[in-house]
Enzyme design. Structure first.
Site, PDB file in Angstrom:
ATOM      1  N   HIS A  82       0.839  -1.207   0.000  1.00  0.00           N
ATOM      2  CA  HIS A  82       0.000   0.000   0.000  1.00  0.00           C
ATOM      3  C   HIS A  82       0.870   1.252   0.000  1.00  0.00           C
ATOM      4  O   HIS A  82       0.597   2.213  -0.733  1.00  0.00           O
ATOM      5  CB  HIS A  82      -0.903   0.043   1.241  1.00  0.00           C
ATOM      6  CG  HIS A  82      -1.957  -1.000   1.286  1.00  0.00           C
ATOM      7  ND1 HIS A  82      -2.153  -1.803   2.389  1.00  0.00           N
ATOM      8  CD2 HIS A  82      -2.895  -1.373   0.388  1.00  0.00           C
ATOM      9  CE1 HIS A  82      -3.162  -2.623   2.159  1.00  0.00           C
ATOM     10  NE2 HIS A  82      -3.627  -2.382   0.947  1.00  0.00           N
TER      11      HIS A  82
ATOM     12  N   SER B 288      -3.256  -7.618   2.520  1.00  0.00           N
ATOM     13  CA  SER B 288      -3.530  -7.536   3.960  1.00  0.00           C
ATOM     14  C   SER B 288      -3.969  -8.892   4.499  1.00  0.00           C
ATOM     15  O   SER B 288      -3.610  -9.268   5.617  1.00  0.00           O
ATOM     16  CB  SER B 288      -4.611  -6.486   4.231  1.00  0.00           C
ATOM     17  OG  SER B 288      -4.133  -5.198   3.925  1.00  0.00           O
TER      18      SER B 288
ATOM     19  N   LYS C  33     -18.018  -7.059   3.243  1.00  0.00           N
ATOM     20  CA  LYS C  33     -17.359  -8.348   3.053  1.00  0.00           C
ATOM     21  C   LYS C  33     -16.888  -8.995   4.344  1.00  0.00           C
ATOM     22  O   LYS C  33     -17.001 -10.192   4.513  1.00  0.00           O
ATOM     23  CB  LYS C  33     -16.156  -8.208   2.119  1.00  0.00           C
ATOM     24  CG  LYS C  33     -16.490  -7.748   0.730  1.00  0.00           C
ATOM     25  CD  LYS C  33     -15.277  -7.761  -0.173  1.00  0.00           C
ATOM     26  CE  LYS C  33     -14.310  -6.672   0.222  1.00  0.00           C
ATOM     27  NZ  LYS C  33     -13.172  -6.538  -0.691  1.00  0.00           N
TER      28      LYS C  33
ATOM     29  N   ARG D  38      -2.334  -6.317  -8.627  1.00  0.00           N
ATOM     30  CA  ARG D  38      -1.240  -7.271  -8.454  1.00  0.00           C
ATOM     31  C   ARG D  38      -1.227  -8.344  -9.525  1.00  0.00           C
ATOM     32  O   ARG D  38      -0.183  -8.848  -9.887  1.00  0.00           O
ATOM     33  CB  ARG D  38      -1.347  -7.948  -7.083  1.00  0.00           C
ATOM     34  CG  ARG D  38      -1.128  -7.006  -5.926  1.00  0.00           C
ATOM     35  CD  ARG D  38      -1.571  -7.642  -4.658  1.00  0.00           C
ATOM     36  NE  ARG D  38      -2.994  -7.964  -4.795  1.00  0.00           N
ATOM     37  CZ  ARG D  38      -3.808  -8.210  -3.794  1.00  0.00           C
ATOM     38  NH1 ARG D  38      -3.361  -8.218  -2.572  1.00  0.00           N
ATOM     39  NH2 ARG D  38      -5.080  -8.473  -3.997  1.00  0.00           N
TER      40      ARG D  38
END
Length: 161
Positions: free
Chosen positions: A18, A130, A42, A92
Site C-alpha cells: 500500500h 492484507s 465483506k 497485483r
C-alpha cells in the site's frame, strides 16, 4: 486547479505494498487522499477504523500533499465531496484486474466524471495483501518485511498466543 486522487481501501492493515502505491500516486497527483473505509460488507476488520487511520498517518507523516480520511457509504459520494478527479487502485495480478475493472465501470456508471488509475505494485510487493499478512501473523510468522514497524507490533500484540 488541484488534481486530487483518492486511494480507497480498508487497509486492515496497511502493508508495504500500500505504501508503495501511495508514494507512486503522489508523483501523479497534486494531492492524494487515503480514504479508509469505515466498514465493509465483506468482512469485519481486525483493527478499528481509528487504529487503521493511526497506522497510516504514522507511516506517511513525512509525505507531503497526503491526507488520511475516513469514509462510509458509496465511494463516489466521497469522491464528489472531495472534488477528486480519480480513484487510485493497485493491481497485483489478472484476478485483481477483473474485479477492479468491474468496480471502475460501476463507479463510472454512478459518477460519469470519475477516472480510475491502476498502478502495478513494485515487483517485491506483487504477492502482498492484507489478508496474507494477517494469516502469516496469526500463525506466528514474521511480517517484518511486509508491513511498517508500527503494524508489525500491533499484529504481534493482536495475535499473542
Amino acid at each position: 486547479m488541484t488534481k486530487t486522487g483518492v486511494y480507497p481501501g480498508t487497509f486492515d492493515p496497511i502493508t508495504n505494498g500500500h505504501l508503495d502505491v501511495i508514494k507512486r500516486a503522489l508523483k501523479i497527483f497534486d494531492e492524494l487522499i487515503v480514504a479508509v473505509a469505515m466498514s465493509s460488507y465483506k468482512k469485519t476488520p481486525i483493527f478499528t477504523v481509528e487504529e487503521r487511520v493511526h497506522f497510516i498517518a504514522q507511516t506517511t507523516k513525512d509525505l507531503k500533499n497526503l491526507k488520511v480520511e475516513v469514509f462510509d457509504g458509496l465511494l463516489v459520494n466521497f469522491i464528489k465531496e472531495k472534488k477528486a478527479v480519480a480513484i487510485v487502485r493497485g493491481l497485483r495480478a489478472v484476478s485483481d484486474y477483473e474485479f477492479e475493472l468491474q468496480l471502475a465501470h460501476a463507479n463510472r456508471r454512478l459518477f460519469r466524471d470519475i477516472e480510475t488509475v491502476f498502478l502495478m505494485p513494485s515487483e517485491e510487493y506483487s504477492f502482498l495483501s492484507s489478508s496474507l499478512v494477517k494469516e502469516i501473523a496469526y500463525f506466528g510468522g514474521s511480517v517484518k518485511s511486509l508491513v511498517p514497524p508500527i503494524v508489525e507490533k500491533a499484529l504481534r500484540n493482536k495475535f499473542k498466543k
